[in-house]
Enzyme design. Structure first.
Site, mmCIF file in Angstrom:
data_model
loop_
_atom_site.group_PDB
_atom_site.id
_atom_site.type_symbol
_atom_site.label_atom_id
_atom_site.label_comp_id
_atom_site.label_asym_id
_atom_site.label_seq_id
_atom_site.Cartn_x
_atom_site.Cartn_y
_atom_site.Cartn_z
ATOM 1 N N ASP A 14 -6.660 8.876 -4.978
ATOM 2 C CA ASP A 14 -6.499 7.476 -4.585
ATOM 3 C C ASP A 14 -7.868 6.996 -4.121
ATOM 4 O OD1 ASP A 14 -6.093 5.057 -3.364
ATOM 5 O OD2 ASP A 14 -4.410 5.706 -2.120
ATOM 6 N N TRP A 56 -1.716 6.576 4.056
ATOM 7 C CA TRP A 56 -1.519 6.272 2.638
ATOM 8 C C TRP A 56 -1.070 7.497 1.843
ATOM 9 C CZ3 TRP A 56 -0.644 1.564 2.712
ATOM 10 C CH2 TRP A 56 -1.409 0.677 3.466
ATOM 11 N N LYS A 71 -15.273 -2.918 -1.992
ATOM 12 C CA LYS A 71 -13.941 -2.351 -2.180
ATOM 13 C C LYS A 71 -13.144 -3.226 -3.134
ATOM 14 C CE LYS A 71 -9.442 -1.882 -0.244
ATOM 15 N NZ LYS A 71 -8.538 -2.272 0.818
#
Length: 336
Positions: A171, A105, A184
């Site tokens: 992030d 990511w 999450k």
């Protein structure tokens, strides 16, 4: 290995949400607050939606204790859109940025940033976590970017990195991050929560689209254009559910450990092995789905098996998965 339990969702992306929230959504879907209309049919500038939008922002601020000098924004475009929004809004300060590239990511984020300015990256070999003492940081960088948890690569920062007075961009969208250290997913796909310090606003590049311009979105209270109203609506309900159940601190105490007993330790070793058998993995997913256990297949880029244990997942859910995994290993694993 038959079972009659309801579906168990171990997804890592769109994931399980609290049943209580889903039931409330179901009850209100055809007529929101007795208006005779579904929320998805209403104007995004109606008093009903504006209240949802305001309450969602207030809930984020309260749950995370967000200081008053930070803006809370609801954006569209997912993580990939935000990869572009960050340099478009922040890199213009000095024309450069630092990226801690520790996995899939952050690598995608750095690749996006390269379109808008200069950046340096601190790489790792994806086997050893990068020691901060080995990083070469630019003191004139507009910001230092890092991904708290690389879900594809299995790398999580043990602590917040030291950016040495350079603005830090994190992030926090993955498991065990931010409020996501509880569940999450705080709603369906379609909305991204951005929290940005006010003094960092006002520096967007001229080419930055208005829908990604943090300053403009803040001014418009996240309703520059038609937002993903349903996603914000469900998110607000999940946030209220978290508050009702004790807040972030209470959620953290309920996180299902990955090492409950010797059986889980054994099975996670089996699932996380690097010498996976693709045909056996396919069989595992097939057998699991017969038991209504879904989304156990690993990320498309790495394969394997992945079970995400977010807060909506109960201990009994995990125990059922463990039981199946032990039985599967007995049936298909190496024979003594």
């Amino acid at each position: 290995m038959g079972s009659s339990q309801s579906a168990l969702n171990f997804g890592a992306g769109p994931a399980k949400l609290p049943s209580e929230v889903l039931y409330d959504v179901q009850q209100e879907f055809l007529s929101y607050k007795n208006t005779g209309m579904s929320l998805i049919e209403m104007s995004h500038r109606s008093k009903e939606y504006m209240e949802i939008n305001d309450n969602a922002e207030k809930a984020v601020r309260e749950l995370l204790k967000v200081p008053s000098n930070y803006k809370i924004l609801f954006l569209q475009g997912g993580g990939c859109g935000t990869f572009a929004a960050i340099p478009l809004n922040l890199m213009n300060r000095t024309g450069s940025a630092d990226y801690a590239v520790t996995g899939t990511w952050s690598a995608k984020a750095a690749k996006e940033a390269a379109k808008y300015g200069k950046y340096s990256q601190n790489l790792r070999d994806r086997e050893v976590f990068p020691d901060e003492s080995t990083w070469t940081l630019n003191p004139n960088a507009s910001y230092l970017y890092y991904c708290d948890n690389e879900t594809v690569d299995g790398v999580e920062f043990p602590k917040i990195p030291n950016s040495h007075d350079v603005p830090l961009v994190a992030d926090m969208s993955s498991i065990r991050c931010y409020i996501w250290r509880c569940p999450k997913n705080i709603g369906p796909s379609g909305v991204v929560v951005v929290i940005v310090r006010e003094d960092l606003l006002g520096n967007a590049m001229k080419v930055c689209p208005s829908v990604l311009d943090f300053t403009h979105v803040a001014k418009e209270k996240s309703i520059h254009n038609t937002p993903s109203t349903f996603s914000v609506y469900v998110m607000e309900k999940v946030l209220q559910w978290i508050k009702k159940n004790g807040g972030v601190a209470a959620m953290q105490t309920q996180i299902v450990p990955l090492t409950i007993g010797s059986e889980v330790g054994l099975i996670y070793h089996f699932v996380g092995g690097k010498n996976g058998n693709e045909s056996l993995e396919a069989k595992f997913v097939e057998e699991a789905e017969k038991l209504k256990m879904y989304q156990l297949k690993g990320h498309r880029s790495v394969g394997g098996i992945r079970a995400s244990l977010y807060n909506a997942i109960t201990v009994s859910d995990v125990e059922l998965l463990v039981k199946f995994m032990v039985e599967f290993q007995k049936q298909y694993g190496p024979k003594p």
